[in-house]
Enzyme design. Structure first.
Site, short mmCIF file in Angstrom:
data_model
loop_
_atom_site.label_atom_id
_atom_site.label_comp_id
_atom_site.label_asym_id
_atom_site.label_seq_id
_atom_site.Cartn_x
_atom_site.Cartn_y
_atom_site.Cartn_z
N VAL A 1 67.85 31.71 29.42
CA VAL A 1 67.49 32.36 30.67
C VAL A 1 66.69 33.61 30.22
CG1 VAL A 1 67.89 33.61 32.58
CG2 VAL A 1 69.70 31.84 31.98
N HIS A 2 65.32 33.35 30.49
CA HIS A 2 64.31 34.19 30.26
C HIS A 2 63.85 35.14 31.56
CE1 HIS A 2 60.79 36.25 28.49
NE2 HIS A 2 61.30 35.71 26.95
N LEU A 3 64.18 36.33 31.65
CA LEU A 3 63.98 37.17 32.79
C LEU A 3 62.33 37.66 32.68
CD1 LEU A 3 67.02 38.82 32.87
CD2 LEU A 3 66.47 37.00 34.29
N GLY A 4 61.18 36.75 33.31
CA GLY A 4 59.83 37.02 33.54
C GLY A 4 59.18 36.76 32.22
#
Length: 156
Positions: free
Chosen positions: A73-76
């Site tokens: 999961v990569h936030l931004g």
């Protein structure tokens, strides 16, 4: 052959991975999956699968399932350059989490004010076959998805 349902880590508009404005994600260089464009508010990013937190950075995390499926999961986009500003860890590397459990509080407005895209790519690490990922209806239709709803299914 195992099938892993991967859930949305945040609510927002479901986006096909090919539409993420970053070639590392859109071209499947990291793996295949989908993305969510989050609301412009502070949200809790949750575990998309149950498993162990293999890697926890301020802006991203990888959870390894019991079937050895790693989900990133990569936030931004390009948020590593923020040095952790806008992110608060709610879990620790090595923790065992269940799908839906909060992992990081994500201050979306601070990322937007820094001029960065807050979209959240979710991919199966090292998946080289796009056909092994079947997107859910929200992704296929580009519609709203709620945190914890099915984003895609991975087959390994």
């Amino acid at each position: 052959m195992s099938t892993t349902p991967v859930h949305a880590p945040v609510s927002g508009c479901a986006v096909a991975l090919g539409d993420v404005p970053d070639p590392v994600f859109s071209q499947g260089m990291v793996g295949y999956g989908a993305a969510v464009d989050p609301p412009r508010e502070v949200v809790d990013a949750v575990a998309p699968v149950s498993g162990r937190i293999l890697k926890l950075m301020p802006h991203a995390y990888i959870i390894m399932t019991s079937e050895n499926v790693g989900v990133l999961v990569h936030l931004g986009l390009d948020t590593v350059g923020l040095g952790g500003v806008g992110f608060t860890a709610l879990a620790a590397e090595g923790d065992t989490v269940t799908a839906g459990q909060p992992v990081i509080t994500y201050d979306v407005p601070s990322v937007v004010s820094a001029g960065l895209n807050p979209i959240v790519p979710v991919v199966v690490m090292d998946e080289r076959e796009p056909g092994n990922v079947t997107v859910g209806d929200a992704v296929a239709n580009g519609t709203e998805i709620t945190s914890g709803s099915l984003l895609f299914t991975a087959t390994k």
